[in-house]
Write an enzyme that holds these catalytic residues in place. Structure first.
Site, mmCIF file in Angstrom:
data_model
loop_
_atom_site.group_PDB
_atom_site.id
_atom_site.type_symbol
_atom_site.label_atom_id
_atom_site.label_comp_id
_atom_site.label_asym_id
_atom_site.label_seq_id
_atom_site.Cartn_x
_atom_site.Cartn_y
_atom_site.Cartn_z
ATOM 1 N N GLU A 5 0.757 -1.179 -0.052
ATOM 2 C CA GLU A 5 -0.155 0.090 -0.056
ATOM 3 C C GLU A 5 0.805 1.176 -0.078
ATOM 4 O O GLU A 5 1.879 1.394 0.759
ATOM 5 C CB GLU A 5 -0.820 0.143 1.351
ATOM 6 C CG GLU A 5 -1.893 -1.175 1.128
ATOM 7 C CD GLU A 5 -2.874 -1.194 2.350
ATOM 8 O OE1 GLU A 5 -2.659 -0.236 3.263
ATOM 9 O OE2 GLU A 5 -3.972 -1.883 2.184
ATOM 10 N N HIS A 34 -8.087 1.557 1.887
ATOM 11 C CA HIS A 34 -7.837 1.168 3.017
ATOM 12 C C HIS A 34 -8.405 2.328 4.073
ATOM 13 O O HIS A 34 -7.802 2.663 4.927
ATOM 14 C CB HIS A 34 -6.359 0.897 3.332
ATOM 15 C CG HIS A 34 -6.211 -0.129 4.661
ATOM 16 N ND1 HIS A 34 -4.967 -0.754 4.716
ATOM 17 C CD2 HIS A 34 -6.965 -0.567 5.574
ATOM 18 C CE1 HIS A 34 -5.066 -1.599 5.921
ATOM 19 N NE2 HIS A 34 -6.127 -1.237 6.277
#
Length: 321
Positions: free
Chosen positions: A266, A285
């Site tokens: 990420e 997220h």
């Protein structure tokens, strides 16, 4: 209170920062997703008494913990502590706390939103209309009522999602070897075999923590064991799913669609197929950072920092081990 707190990986909500500032604590926030070298530089520059961990590019390790020279507490802004070397902190007598329960409703709602959007064919319908196509024959939406939801990880979030799904009329079963039997109530069936759950669920939703045992828990073998045409929802951690195997199953249609709020890396690289496939619905997220949840998490993490400064011992449910 002459203390310094560094917020690693993005600032707190104003309400959380206000809790610290009202107590006279100096607060410094870094940008999101900073790497180890920048963490070490921040620790050396500010010598914090505590840090609040939000979004890091790499795990907070022993060298970073020692860099400032006086770190007494690590507070996780959330509940997933995989970005903190908890063993290294424990070895140094540094408690690591989590904001247990503060954002669980938001995560459960996000999972349900991904489920509903995919089952109701919303992303594809939106794209068709934006392309000038108005064709009701291309609508592939289904009812959720009567569909089997399989939940992997049956803590607070999984249990909250189960209650929501049952109100809609879904059949719910869950797999979690660590949750006591009394949590499986009100019609939720306990599955003791993960493979069996995957083989019968129309929708699989992941809510397990990231541990050595859950890395690639949903691997290529298990993905192929899922019911053909099933949906996979992941609001847990990206590393729980073997991404290459998921891409393959999405491309050949074994998995009809996936709703993903987390990725193994990420932010995901622009070459990650999961962000380009037409049968994925992706979010960055954010399941646990609604405005409401961010306020709650920020305030709770700030309060935990102050409690440690005052010499108080956190309740066991807030301690990472």
């Amino acid at each position: 209170m002459e203390k310094t707190v560094v917020i690693l990986g993005g600032d707190l909500a104003p309400e959380g920062r206000a809790v610290l500032e009202a107590a006279g604590v100096t607060t410094i926030a870094t940008p999101p997703y900073i790497d180890r070298s920048k963490v070490i530089a921040a620790m050396q520059a500010h010598r914090p008494d505590a840090v609040i961990v939000r979004l890091l590019a790499e795990q907070l390790g022993a060298e970073e913990m020692e860099a400032g020279g006086r770190l007494r507490h690590i507070a996780k802004h959330g509940v997933g502590t995989n970005d903190i070397n908890v063993a290294a902190a424990t070895a140094r007598g540094i408690p690591v706390t989590m904001t247990t329960g503060s954002n669980g409703h938001s995560v459960a709602e996000h999972a349900l939103a991904l489920i509903m959007a995919l089952v109701k064919d919303l992303p594809r319908q939106d794209a068709l209309i934006r392309d000038g196509i108005w064709d009701k024959n291309r609508y592939h939406g289904r009812e959720l009522r009567g569909q089997h939801l399989g939940i992997v990880g049956f803590g607070f979030i999984g249990q909250t999602l189960a209650r929501m799904a049952q109100v809609i009329g879904m059949v719910v079963s869950a797999f979690d070897p660590h949750t006591p039997d009394h949590a499986f109530a009100d019609g939720v069936t306990r599955d003791i075999d993960l493979d069996a759950l995957l083989g019968k669920a129309d929708i699989v939703s992941l809510h397990c923590p990231l541990t050595p045992e859950t890395v690639n828990l949903i691997d290529g073998r298990r993905i192929r064991m899922m019911k053909p045409g099933a949906l996979l929802i992941n609001t847990a951690r990206g590393e729980v799913v073997e991404e290459r195997a998921l891409v393959s199953a999405l491309e050949d249609g074994h998995i009809a669609a996936a709703g993903l709020d987390s990725f193994a890396m990420e932010p995901p690289g622009i070459d990650n197929p999961l962000v380009h496939l037409s049968n994925t619905l992706v979010t960055p997220h954010v399941a646990g950072v609604t405005l409401d949840a961010k306020r709650a998490v920020s305030v709770m993490s700030a309060e935990q920092v102050l409690a440690i400064f005052k010499g108080e011992t956190p309740a066991p449910r807030f301690l990472a081990r």
